[in-house]
Design an enzyme around this catalytic site. Structure first.
Site, PDB file in Angstrom:
ATOM      1  CB  CYS A  79      94.827 159.486  -2.479  1.00 61.45           C
ATOM      2  SG  CYS A  79      93.310 159.493  -3.135  1.00 61.45           S
ATOM      3  CG  HIS A 167      96.290 154.559  -2.702  1.00 59.44           C
ATOM      4  ND1 HIS A 167      96.150 155.021  -1.589  1.00 59.44           N
ATOM      5  CD2 HIS A 167      95.082 154.875  -3.269  1.00 59.44           C
ATOM      6  CE1 HIS A 167      95.119 155.918  -1.477  1.00 59.44           C
ATOM      7  NE2 HIS A 167      94.123 155.688  -2.499  1.00 59.44           N
ATOM      8  CD  GLU A 169      99.005 153.819   0.141  1.00 58.68           C
ATOM      9  OE1 GLU A 169      99.888 154.221  -0.940  1.00 58.68           O
ATOM     10  OE2 GLU A 169      98.037 154.406   0.423  1.00 58.68           O
ATOM     11  CB  SER A 221      99.838 137.165  28.274  1.00 63.45           C
ATOM     12  OG  SER A 221     100.441 137.412  26.975  1.00 63.45           O
ATOM     13  N   GLY A 222     102.475 134.612  28.024  1.00 66.02           N
ATOM     14  CA  GLY A 222     102.666 133.645  27.282  1.00 66.02           C
ATOM     15  C   GLY A 222     102.779 133.946  25.585  1.00 66.02           C
ATOM     16  N   GLY A 223     102.114 135.063  25.271  1.00 63.15           N
ATOM     17  CA  GLY A 223     102.138 135.594  24.025  1.00 63.15           C
ATOM     18  C   GLY A 223     103.368 136.364  23.701  1.00 63.15           C
ATOM     19  CB  VAL A 224     104.656 137.215  20.290  1.00 64.81           C
ATOM     20  CG1 VAL A 224     105.765 137.518  19.738  1.00 64.81           C
ATOM     21  CG2 VAL A 224     104.100 135.936  19.599  1.00 64.81           C
ATOM     22  CG  ASP A 225     102.543 141.650  21.176  1.00 60.46           C
ATOM     23  OD1 ASP A 225     103.401 141.070  20.209  1.00 60.46           O
ATOM     24  OD2 ASP A 225     101.398 141.730  20.866  1.00 60.46           O
ATOM     25  CB  SER A 226     103.711 140.093  27.561  1.00 54.53           C
ATOM     26  OG  SER A 226     103.377 138.682  27.565  1.00 54.53           O
TER      27      SER A 226
END
Ligand code: XMP
Length: 507
Positions: A79, A167, A169, A221-226
């Site tokens: 584009c 586009h 993508e 934190s209990g979350g996925v990332d950490s």
């Protein structure tokens, strides 16, 4: 050496999507501001120029020196990227008679061109532009046209330089991924060796080298990332990693205990700190949402800091920062909208260096890496949960008793979603404790108790969200269970607002 594609971001809303698509081709890529091309990086195998909210002839339009990349790497302009190269190299770009948004078909294309290898006739592509390339530079040739747009794609003759007006993508460009594959793999020569397994191997090796025998602290934190960051670091440095998991008292029912148990099963060296009393004391009587968040943030830093200081020889602070947290998207004034989020106020004199092993990954890649390392599925697919926890779901002041009521109601809702096979269909769910009481009747008794609202949303990134259309039978069961089992609640509502204009959390 890890090959990479560089995507130069001229501010389009779909730039991140280009990155996603390239990663789906098992190829590493970096999205960089348009003017930050990394000179002399031998791992670069190709360059993609994104779209932009500007017109090339706008005075404030983003411009780059094409000689940095032209003739040195294969280049694909999308584009604005295509218009910019054409315009700068002697062509003409003008406002289109009618702006073109939406579906179009490639009525003709050059079947011999490597960019269109394997393309089918009349392939649907997605257009979104107000300008059009009315004349190509002298040595450029048209390689695809739609009914409305003659120069829908071009190549500079004898050069590894292409431009497409549409586009590739976006999902609605039916063969868009094939076009990107033709560029990334066919033209740039990607070995397609970017995978969760290769990421784990190379990151563990890098972390070993970077951290040596240093001690590292990580906030869980209990979350996925950490959690994924912790497991990765544990693989690299084992007992030199100390994780700190703070209970502020407003986690979900039994979450502190369950998550600590999960972490211990994963072999992590975790310190669980129950600081709930401090948080409840400091929050006593506070009703203003912003004030509550501030107190929780401040207390968290204090508790974390006190614990971290006990590890006197720590050199690094590790975080589960992921790529979307870091990408510097450009807004039309050229200022960054979102900048790299930082350590959240940890005292500077701690003098810790930052280690962010997931900083190049998208969320679903983090999950793939977690699975690759054998982490349990329930940790990997957990819904996002706000840092301040149930505090943002209790309207008005916070007391341990209110938290208990909310935990019980929330537990019934979340467990119900799991039991009915609905948990993975929603992005996030929870219960909100409302600051109202209403009249009800239980047995022969009149009651005057609290109302709660259920919230469940579908989303892909939490920026926008729709309320989840959960089955009535399920909602009837959850409502019944909550009213019968949670003392103090006699009314259940369902939040049917989307974001925007509402938000996911109520505070
Ligand atoms: P909203 O309510 O703004 O939430 O639509 C978007 C996403 O962010 C989460 N959220 C938070 N996460 N600290 C966090 O770590 C917070 O203070 C916070 N507030 C909202 C929310 O749960 C949703 O996933």
């Amino acid at each position: 050496m890890q090959q990479k594609i560089i995507i130069l971001d001229f501010g389009s809303q779909t730039t991140q999507l280009i990155g996603r698509r390239v990663r789906e081709l098992d190829t590493f890529c970096e999205i960089l501001p348009y003017n930050k091309f990394p000179k002399d990086d031998p791992s670069v195998i190709g360059v993609i120029l994104s779209g932009s909210p500007f017109s090339v002839y706008d005075t404030e339009a983003f411009k780059i020196d094409l000689s940095e990349i032209r003739g040195k790497y294969p280049v694909l302009g999308i584009c604005y990227g295509a218009q910019f190269m054409s315009y700068t190299l002697g062509g003409n770009v003008e406002p289109a008679g009618t702006r073109e948004y939406g579906r179009a078909n490639l009525a003709s294309f050059d079947k011999e061109n490597p960019l269109f290898r394997g393309f089918e006739e009349n392939s649907q592509v997605w257009m979104s532009h107000g300008d059009t390339i009315t004349k190509l530079p002298a040595n450029f040739k048209v390689i695809a046209s739609t009914d409305k747009v003659e120069n829908a794609a071009y190549q500079a003759e004898g050069e590894q330089l292409w431009g497409v007006q549409f586009h590739p993508e976006v999902f609605h460009s039916v063969q868009g991924t094939l076009l990107l594959e033709n560029f990334v793999v066919g033209i740039c020569g990607s070995r397609q060796d970017w995978s969760a397994a290769s990421f784990v191997d190379s990151t563990v090796a890098q972390l070993k080298e970077q951290l040596g025998n240093d001690r590292v602290i990580l906030g869980l934190s209990g979350g996925v990332d950490s959690s994924v960051a912790a497991v990765l670091l544990n693989k690299a440095i084992g007992s030199n990693l100390t994780c700190i998991f703070v209970d502020h008292g407003m986690l979900r029912k039994n979450e502190f205990r369950n998550v600590l148990h999960d972490y211990e099963c994963l072999g992590l060296n975790v310190i669980g700190v129950d600081a709930s009393e401090k948080f409840f004391k400091d929050l006593e009587g506070v009703t203003d949402p912003e004030q509550k968040r501030k107190i929780i943030g401040r207390d968290f830093v204090e508790v974390f800091d006190a614990e971290a200081r006990k590890i006197t020889d720590a050199r690094w602070l590790a975080q589960g920062t992921i790529y979307p947290d870091r990408i510097e998207s450009l807004n039309i004034t050229g200022k960054t909208i979102k900048s790299h989020h930082n350590v959240g106020g940890l005292p500077e004199e701690m003098n810790l260096r930052l280690c962010e092993p997931l900083q190049w990954l998208f969320k679903d890649e983090v999950r793939r890496v977690g699975r690759q390392m054998g982490m349990p599925e329930h940790l990997i697919t957990r819904h996002p949960f706000p840092g301040p926890g149930l505090a943002v779901r209790i309207l008005g002041d916070i007391t341990p008793e209110k938290v208990r009521v909310l935990q019980d109601a929330d537990d019934i809702f979340i467990q119900g979603l799991r039991d009915w096979g609905l948990y993975d269909q929603v992005w996030q769910a929870g219960v909100i404790l409302l600051p109202v009481k209403s009249v009800g009747v239980m047995g022969d008794e009149r009651t005057y108790e609290r109302a709660v609202a259920l919230r469940a949303v579908t989303s892909t990134d939490a920026m926008t969200a729709d309320w989840a259309h959960l089955p009535y039978d399920f909602m009837a069961k959850v409502s019944n269970d909550i009213i019968n089992k949670v003392k103090g609640v006699n009314r259940v509502c369902y939040d049917i607002s989307s974001k925007p204009p509402s938000t996911i959390e109520w505070e």
